[in-house]
Structure formats: structure tokens, C-alpha cells
Write a protein that holds these residues in place. Structure first.
Motif, PDB file in Angstrom:
ATOM      1  N   SER A 181      35.423  11.369 -29.657  1.00  0.00           N
ATOM      2  CA  SER A 181      34.470  10.262 -29.716  1.00  0.00           C
ATOM      3  C   SER A 181      33.490  10.399 -30.873  1.00  0.00           C
ATOM      4  N   GLY A 182      32.973   9.250 -31.317  1.00  0.00           N
ATOM      5  CA  GLY A 182      31.917   9.244 -32.316  1.00  0.00           C
ATOM      6  C   GLY A 182      30.568   9.516 -31.669  1.00  0.00           C
ATOM      7  N   VAL A 183      29.536   9.536 -32.474  1.00  0.00           N
ATOM      8  CA  VAL A 183      28.199   9.864 -31.973  1.00  0.00           C
ATOM      9  C   VAL A 183      27.746   8.869 -30.905  1.00  0.00           C
ATOM     10  N   LYS A 184      27.910   7.571 -31.175  1.00  0.00           N
ATOM     11  CA  LYS A 184      27.483   6.551 -30.222  1.00  0.00           C
ATOM     12  C   LYS A 184      28.270   6.646 -28.925  1.00  0.00           C
ATOM     13  N   GLN A 185      29.579   6.892 -29.020  1.00  0.00           N
ATOM     14  CA  GLN A 185      30.419   7.012 -27.827  1.00  0.00           C
ATOM     15  C   GLN A 185      30.041   8.234 -27.000  1.00  0.00           C
ATOM     16  N   LYS A 186      29.677   9.330 -27.678  1.00  0.00           N
ATOM     17  CA  LYS A 186      29.269  10.528 -26.957  1.00  0.00           C
ATOM     18  C   LYS A 186      28.005  10.286 -26.138  1.00  0.00           C
ATOM     19  N   VAL A 187      27.078   9.524 -26.701  1.00  0.00           N
ATOM     20  CA  VAL A 187      25.845   9.188 -25.971  1.00  0.00           C
ATOM     21  C   VAL A 187      26.164   8.335 -24.746  1.00  0.00           C
ATOM     22  N   ASN A 188      27.105   7.406 -24.907  1.00  0.00           N
ATOM     23  CA  ASN A 188      27.480   6.517 -23.802  1.00  0.00           C
ATOM     24  C   ASN A 188      28.239   7.235 -22.696  1.00  0.00           C
ATOM     25  N   LEU A 189      28.784   8.419 -22.998  1.00  0.00           N
ATOM     26  CA  LEU A 189      29.514   9.174 -21.976  1.00  0.00           C
ATOM     27  C   LEU A 189      28.582   9.737 -20.908  1.00  0.00           C
ATOM     28  N   LEU A 190      27.364  10.070 -21.285  1.00  0.00           N
ATOM     29  CA  LEU A 190      26.451  10.776 -20.377  1.00  0.00           C
ATOM     30  C   LEU A 190      26.173  10.024 -19.074  1.00  0.00           C
ATOM     31  N   PRO A 191      25.817   8.712 -19.116  1.00  0.00           N
ATOM     32  CA  PRO A 191      25.568   8.011 -17.840  1.00  0.00           C
ATOM     33  C   PRO A 191      26.779   8.014 -16.912  1.00  0.00           C
ATOM     34  N   LYS A 192      27.981   7.839 -17.490  1.00  0.00           N
ATOM     35  CA  LYS A 192      29.189   7.835 -16.666  1.00  0.00           C
ATOM     36  C   LYS A 192      29.450   9.211 -16.060  1.00  0.00           C
ATOM     37  N   ILE A 193      29.193  10.263 -16.834  1.00  0.00           N
ATOM     38  CA  ILE A 193      29.368  11.624 -16.311  1.00  0.00           C
ATOM     39  C   ILE A 193      28.428  11.865 -15.131  1.00  0.00           C
ATOM     40  N   ILE A 194      27.189  11.384 -15.235  1.00  0.00           N
ATOM     41  CA  ILE A 194      26.211  11.543 -14.147  1.00  0.00           C
ATOM     42  C   ILE A 194      26.682  10.797 -12.892  1.00  0.00           C
ATOM     43  N   VAL A 195      27.190   9.568 -13.097  1.00  0.00           N
ATOM     44  CA  VAL A 195      27.684   8.783 -11.963  1.00  0.00           C
ATOM     45  C   VAL A 195      28.861   9.486 -11.292  1.00  0.00           C
ATOM     46  N   MET A 196      29.814   9.973 -12.110  1.00  0.00           N
ATOM     47  CA  MET A 196      30.998  10.625 -11.555  1.00  0.00           C
ATOM     48  C   MET A 196      30.630  11.924 -10.824  1.00  0.00           C
ATOM     49  N   ALA A 197      29.693  12.676 -11.390  1.00  0.00           N
ATOM     50  CA  ALA A 197      29.243  13.905 -10.727  1.00  0.00           C
ATOM     51  C   ALA A 197      28.598  13.576  -9.384  1.00  0.00           C
ATOM     52  N   SER A 198      27.829  12.492  -9.332  1.00  0.00           N
ATOM     53  CA  SER A 198      27.181  12.077  -8.083  1.00  0.00           C
ATOM     54  C   SER A 198      28.221  11.685  -7.038  1.00  0.00           C
ATOM     55  N   VAL A 199      29.272  10.979  -7.478  1.00  0.00           N
ATOM     56  CA  VAL A 199      30.342  10.571  -6.557  1.00  0.00           C
ATOM     57  C   VAL A 199      31.051  11.801  -5.988  1.00  0.00           C
ATOM     58  N   ILE A 200      31.363  12.759  -6.857  1.00  0.00           N
ATOM     59  CA  ILE A 200      32.062  13.971  -6.421  1.00  0.00           C
ATOM     60  C   ILE A 200      31.217  14.761  -5.424  1.00  0.00           C
ATOM     61  N   ILE A 201      29.933  14.902  -5.711  1.00  0.00           N
ATOM     62  CA  ILE A 201      29.034  15.603  -4.793  1.00  0.00           C
ATOM     63  C   ILE A 201      28.942  14.856  -3.465  1.00  0.00           C
ATOM     64  N   GLY A 202      28.869  13.525  -3.540  1.00  0.00           N
ATOM     65  CA  GLY A 202      28.801  12.718  -2.323  1.00  0.00           C
ATOM     66  C   GLY A 202      30.042  12.872  -1.466  1.00  0.00           C
ATOM     67  N   VAL A 203      31.214  12.885  -2.101  1.00  0.00           N
ATOM     68  CA  VAL A 203      32.474  13.061  -1.366  1.00  0.00           C
ATOM     69  C   VAL A 203      32.502  14.427  -0.685  1.00  0.00           C
ATOM     70  N   TRP A 204      32.030  15.445  -1.385  1.00  0.00           N
ATOM     71  CA  TRP A 204      31.999  16.795  -0.809  1.00  0.00           C
ATOM     72  C   TRP A 204      31.075  16.850   0.418  1.00  0.00           C
ATOM     73  N   VAL A 205      29.903  16.230   0.311  1.00  0.00           N
ATOM     74  CA  VAL A 205      28.940  16.235   1.421  1.00  0.00           C
ATOM     75  C   VAL A 205      29.518  15.513   2.638  1.00  0.00           C
ATOM     76  N   VAL A 206      30.133  14.345   2.412  1.00  0.00           N
ATOM     77  CA  VAL A 206      30.739  13.587   3.516  1.00  0.00           C
ATOM     78  C   VAL A 206      31.874  14.380   4.154  1.00  0.00           C
ATOM     79  N   SER A 207      32.703  15.025   3.330  1.00  0.00           N
ATOM     80  CA  SER A 207      33.822  15.830   3.841  1.00  0.00           C
ATOM     81  C   SER A 207      33.314  17.020   4.647  1.00  0.00           C
ATOM     82  N   SER A 208      32.259  17.640   4.163  1.00  0.00           N
ATOM     83  CA  SER A 208      31.676  18.779   4.873  1.00  0.00           C
ATOM     84  C   SER A 208      31.147  18.349   6.247  1.00  0.00           C
ATOM     85  N   PHE A 209      30.489  17.188   6.289  1.00  0.00           N
ATOM     86  CA  PHE A 209      29.977  16.670   7.562  1.00  0.00           C
ATOM     87  C   PHE A 209      31.127  16.329   8.505  1.00  0.00           C
ATOM     88  N   ALA A 210      32.176  15.664   7.963  1.00  0.00           N
ATOM     89  CA  ALA A 210      33.302  15.241   8.800  1.00  0.00           C
ATOM     90  C   ALA A 210      34.065  16.428   9.375  1.00  0.00           C
TER      91      ALA A 210
END
Length: 416
Positions: A239-268
Motif C-alpha cells: 500500500s501507499g502512504v494514504k492507504q496505510k493510514v486508511n488501514l488503521l481504522p479497519k484493523i481496530i474494527v476487526m480486532a474489536s470483532v475478534i475480541i468480541g467473538v472470543w468473549v461471547v465464546s468464553s461465556f457460552a
């Protein structure tokens, strides 16, 4: 399954495979394989691999294959001596044809698919369509599991792989394809610029990730995580410089989803999923074998290799060898050790081709951002699930494609 094959056969013939419809067909069959086994819709256990081979051969009839793919032709030839020694060494009671078909359908499927895909240039949009074809049946598997599997709390008996939570089918294979589906959804979030599609993909990722976790089979989940990390690294470097900056919000969202799935699975699972990934039993005591018996299978195959290092003991013979030595009647879970034990020196050469060729291709052609992630999926999968399903073979072949990004960026030129 028959209707699916005829549908894709019609599309391939009517369009003369101009848009690599054979890969679309092979991709859908790859994703559908486990669902067909779960629901009893498979014509035979190995039919999906044979179907992938058949479609790819049709593709070669229309488009051929490049001479630069010669290493994979040699790889297929290296599998032949093992068949000869299989006929010599297998017991009289053994069904030689079944033994060869079960153990070689996966490796041959890989070789044929790699011959077709090697150095073949396709638009990025076409590759995304092929991956979508793989994904759609996996979404169907997830729906099936939610509808027909009992509540996870009703079937928890410990931290071992859970057949009931896997729809009554092998947790290892279900976890593998669900992990593949989760990985494809993960990549779509970063490669498809459509907010509605991204929201749907993230929601599906959460559902598929949850079902993959509660199978209690770790192989598919850990493989998906490793593939996602490698894909992100490749995408970041390209990726170029601008694309690399745009990756960060998506990475944060995906990390949040993965953590959320783990928490729900642990509870279940009342925290038992945490014990599983910490290699502990239900009481929190550490288990002795992190590979759940696979180490013993691996050791017997290494012993077989030591007995016949040049010729190998023959295709399918390792199961008989293991039963005779240890009274354990189980097929191999590791394709690497099986290649060594059953093919000997020929297996080592075949393995070297499979490892070196795509890496050399990747250094020469850096267009395929999926290359190392796809190789990771193949390598990790064959180490915990051998090649029982077509997925590792087909995904390996996709790593050999040259991706054309220019066609996506072309705009229409309007004349006055």
C-alpha cells in the motif's frame, strides 16, 4: 452435488472458459465439500477432489498450461513410485484402490490445480469472485450449524473437540473450512470498498468465527489467524502512504470483532474454550500432548521412513504399519510425515517442489498479495488435517496466480 457439477459444466462450455469459470466451479466445490459430507449429499467421500481435478482438466483443454509450471508436472510424477510400492507392500486384505484414492486424491488435486494456475494472470475482481464462490457454501455450513446443532452448554463434556457442536461431523474439518471462511471475510473488509458489503462481511465474520471456536478444534482457528496476519503484512507493504493510514481504522474494527467473538465464546462455553487454547482439561490441569495424539502418529511415520528412506513403504501402508506397531488404527493427520513414510526420497523431493516453487514465484512476481497467506493455509492445514478435504490443495493453487490490478482501475474513455 450432481446438479452443481452440471450447472458449472454448462457455464464453462457455453463460455469456453473465457473467464476461468473452471476456477469458479472448483472454488464452489471446495467450499461445498464439508457441507455435502455433513448432510449426506456427497456422492462419495473423495468426490469433491475428483470434481476439482475434472474441472481443472477441462480448463486445461480450453486454455492449456504454461511450460513454466513444469515443477508441478515433476511433482505428480514423483507420486507414482509410491503407488507401485503400495501394490507390493499392502496386505492381501487391503483394498488397494481405496487406499490409493484416499491418500493420493488430495496431492494429485493439488498438482493438477497448480499446473493450471501457475503464472496465470487474472483480474483481482475475478479472484475475489472465486473466493466468494468458496465462501458462500461455508456461510451455508454456518447457518446449518446454528439451526441443527444443540446449544453448546447442553453438549459440553470437557475441552476435547466437540462433534455435537460441529453438526455431528468431524470438528477438525469443520473448523478448517470455517477458519477459511473467516479468513476470506477478513480479506474482503480490506479489499472491497463498499460500506454495506463490509458491514455484512463483518457480521458474517463474527458468526463464522464463533462457530469455528466452539468446535473446540484449534487447527482451523489458529490457521485463520496466522493467514490474516500474513495478509495484513503483505497488504501494508504493497500500500501507499494514504492507504496505510486508511488501514488503521479497519484493523481496530476487526480486532474489536475478534475480541468480541472470543468473549461471547468464553461465556457460552463457561470458560472452557480458554482451557482448550491453554491446553488444559476442564479442571485446569495441563494436558500432556498438545497435539491430542497426533505426535504418536507422526513418530510412527518417521519410524517407517527410517525403515525405507529411499522407496517409502507405499501409499496407504502407513495406516497398516501403525496398527501393527502400536495397535492404533488411525489415518495420518500430517501430510508431510505421510509423504516421507509412504514415498521416501520421492516424497522429500515432492515436498521441496511444493515449498520452493511458490516462494521463488513470489520473489519474482509480487502481484499476488494473497500468496503467503494462501501458502500458510495450505501448510498449517496439512500439518493438522492432512489433505482430507480439497481446500488446502485448491487454495495452494490460487497462490500461484498473477493478479492484475490495472483492470480494476481502468476508466471509460468518452469521445466527443
Amino acid at each position: 452435488m450432481i446438479a452443481i457439477c452440471f450447472y458449472f459444466l454448462y457455464r464453462i462450455v457455453s463460455n469456453s472458459n473465457r473467464k476461468d469459470e473452471v476456477l469458479l466451479a472448483a472454488g464452489y466445490i471446495t467450499g461445498f465439500e464439508v457441507l455435502s459430507r455433513m448432510t449426506g449429499g456427497a456422492i462419495s467421500y473423495e468426490f469433491s477432489k475428483y470434481a476439482v481435478i475434472g474441472f481443472v482438466l477441462i480448463g486445461m483443454f480450453y486454455k492449456g498450461f504454461k511450460l513454466t509450471s513444469l515443477p508441478y508436472f515433476i511433482y505428480i510424477l514423483l507420486l507414482i513410485p509410491g503407488i507401485v510400492f503400495s501394490a507390493i507392500n499392502l496386505s492381501y486384505e487391503a483394498k488397494v484402490g481405496n487406499a490409493i484414492g484416499f491418500n493420493l486424491s488430495g496431492p494429485v488435486c493439488l498438482g493438477i490445480a497448480a499446473l493450471y494456475c501457475y503464472d496465470r494472470k487474472i483480474p483481482i475482481a475475478r479472484l475475489q469472485t472465486i473466493l466468494l464462490a468458496v465462501l458462500l457454501p461455508i456461510v451455508s455450513i454456518t447457518v446449518y450449524l446454528f439451526l441443527y446443532s444443540p446449544s453448546i452448554r447442553d453438549v459440553l463434556t470437557g475441552t476435547a473437540s466437540n462433534f455435537a457442536a460441529s453438526g455431528g461431523f468431524g470438528p477438525n474439518q469443520v473448523s478448517t473450512v470455517l477458519g477459511l471462511g473467516a479468513f476470506i471475510l477478513f480479506t474482503r473488509v480490506f479489499t472491497i470498498k463498499n460500506r454495506l458489503f463490509n458491514i455484512v462481511d463483518i457480521a458474517l465474520l463474527g458468526l463464522i468465527g464463533y462457530r469455528a471456536l466452539i468446535t473446540f478444534s484449534r487447527g482451523g482457528v489458529l490457521t485463520a489467524i496466522a493467514c490474516a496476519v500474513l495478509f495484513l503484512i503483505a497488504l501494508y507493504l504493497k500500500s501507499g502512504v494514504k492507504q496505510k493510514v486508511n488501514l488503521l481504522p479497519k484493523i481496530i474494527v476487526m480486532a474489536s470483532v475478534i475480541i468480541g467473538v472470543w468473549v461471547v465464546s468464553s461465556f457460552a462455553t463457561m470458560g472452557l474454550i480458554e482451557n482448550r487454547y491453554a491446553n488444559e482439561d476442564a479442571r485446569g490441569r495441563e494436558k500432556g500432548d498438545v497435539g491430542t495424539g497426533r505426535a504418536a502418529l507422526f513418530e510412527t511415520e518417521l519410524e517407517a521412513f527410517k525403515e525405507a528412506p529411499f522407496t517409502g513403504i507405499g501409499v496407504g501402508k502407513s495406516k497398516e504399519y501403525r496398527e501393527k506397531r502400536t495397535n492404533i488404527e488411525a489415518a495420518s493427520h500430517n501430510e508431510i510425515s505421510r509423504l516421507l513414510s509412504e514415498h521416501g526420497l520421492f516424497g522429500i523431493l515432492a515436498l521441496l517442489i511444493l515449498l520452493i516453487t511458490p516462494l521463488a514465484f513470489g520473489l519474482q512476481h509480487r502481484s499476488n498479495i494473497y500468496l503467503y497467506a494462501f501458502l500458510c493455509f495450505w501448510f498449517f492445514t496439512i500439518n493438522h488435517s492432512a489433505m482430507r478435504i480439497a481446500a488446502p490443495a485448491f487454495i495452494y493453487a490460487l497462490s500461484l496466480l498473477k493478479i492484475d490490478y490495472a483492470s480494476k482501475k481502468k476508466t471509460a474513455l468518452h469521445r466527443k
